[in-house]
Design a protein around this motif. Structure first.
Motif, short mmCIF file in Angstrom:
data_model
loop_
_atom_site.label_atom_id
_atom_site.label_comp_id
_atom_site.label_asym_id
_atom_site.label_seq_id
_atom_site.Cartn_x
_atom_site.Cartn_y
_atom_site.Cartn_z
N LYS A 1 0.96 -1.26 -0.18
CA LYS A 1 -0.18 -0.13 0.04
C LYS A 1 0.22 1.27 0.31
O LYS A 1 1.83 1.08 0.85
CB LYS A 1 -0.70 -0.32 1.39
CG LYS A 1 -2.21 -0.90 1.35
CD LYS A 1 -2.53 -1.15 2.35
CE LYS A 1 -3.91 -1.95 1.79
NZ LYS A 1 -4.80 -2.02 3.41
N THR A 2 0.35 2.13 -0.80
CA THR A 2 1.46 3.12 -0.78
C THR A 2 0.70 4.39 0.03
O THR A 2 -0.59 4.89 0.30
CB THR A 2 2.05 3.82 -1.97
OG1 THR A 2 0.44 4.08 -2.73
CG2 THR A 2 1.93 2.61 -3.35
N THR A 3 2.16 5.83 0.28
CA THR A 3 1.18 6.35 1.11
C THR A 3 1.34 8.16 -0.46
O THR A 3 1.94 7.93 -1.54
CB THR A 3 2.61 7.12 2.09
OG1 THR A 3 3.52 6.90 2.11
CG2 THR A 3 1.71 5.58 3.06
N GLU A 4 1.16 9.01 0.64
CA GLU A 4 1.59 9.86 -0.74
C GLU A 4 3.50 10.44 -0.89
O GLU A 4 3.39 10.66 -2.24
CB GLU A 4 1.82 11.53 0.48
CG GLU A 4 1.70 12.83 -0.83
CD GLU A 4 1.62 13.60 0.12
OE1 GLU A 4 2.40 14.92 0.12
OE2 GLU A 4 0.22 13.93 1.15
N ASN A 5 4.52 9.66 -0.12
CA ASN A 5 5.68 9.97 -0.24
C ASN A 5 6.28 8.71 -1.03
O ASN A 5 7.35 7.72 -0.24
CB ASN A 5 6.80 10.48 1.26
CG ASN A 5 6.39 11.84 0.76
OD1 ASN A 5 6.43 12.72 -0.49
ND2 ASN A 5 6.31 12.60 1.54
N SER A 6 5.24 7.86 -1.28
CA SER A 6 5.62 6.31 -1.46
C SER A 6 5.23 5.79 -2.77
O SER A 6 4.12 6.72 -3.88
CB SER A 6 5.86 5.68 -0.28
OG SER A 6 4.46 5.07 -0.72
#
Length: 177
Positions: free
Chosen positions: A158-163
């Motif tokens: 799962k990704t976040t804003e910085n990934s």
């Protein structure tokens, strides 16, 4: 000149060139195709002159690649290698483009998460950019992250804003990794 051989025919030729007297059942099992299809492919390769079949006795058969078969195998292998190199270059360029995009928006630290070929290729892509103030590191799992770090996952995550999930990113750009 006849049409090029199919991927399945190439796989059978490769298997026959590795072992001259394999049993068709073993070839079918190794290649994940049916015994009937294996028999059909072998007979087609013999008819078109890519292989020769020699009956050793009532139970054993030996297969030989003809010069035409060797030539076709070499040509197909060469083309496959060129295609693979081209795809690897395209993947590297897509990763570099992503790094540059993030760099232009202020990111200078990159964390490559994963221990696989995509992680290796990501590291090479960042190195080849040769931007002095860009730093990167590798990790198998995330423990502590510095501020302003972009995380490149080379495994599904799962990704976040910085990934960025690189597998999904590359697939969405038309590449399947």
């Amino acid at each position: 000149m006849g049409a090029a051989i199919s991927e399945k025919e190439f796989a059978v030729i490769s298997e026959l060139s590795n072992n001259h007297s394999p049993n068709q059942r073993i070839i079918a099992w190794k290649l994940g195709i049916s015994l009937g299809l294996t028999n059909l492919i072998i007979n087609r390769l013999a008819r078109t002159g890519y292989i020769k079949i020699k009956q050793l006795n009532h139970r054993n058969i030996q297969y030989f690649l003809t010069p035409k078969g060797f030539s076709e195998k070499a040509k197909k292998s060469y083309n496959y290698t060129l295609k693979t190199i081209s795809v690897l270059k395209l993947i590297r360029e897509k990763i570099q483009s992503l790094v540059m995009e993030r760099y232009k928006s202020g990111a200078k630290n990159f964390l490559i998460v994963g221990d696989n070929e995509l992680a290796d290729l990501t590291e090479i892509a960042i190195k080849k950019l040769s931007i002095p103030d860009v730093k990167y590191s590798r990790a198998v799992k995330i423990e502590k992250i510095a501020n302003n770090t972009v995380i490149f996952y080379t495994v599904k995550n799962k990704t976040t804003e910085n990934s960025v999930d690189l597998i999904s990113h590359l697939a969405n750009s038309g590449l399947n990794v």
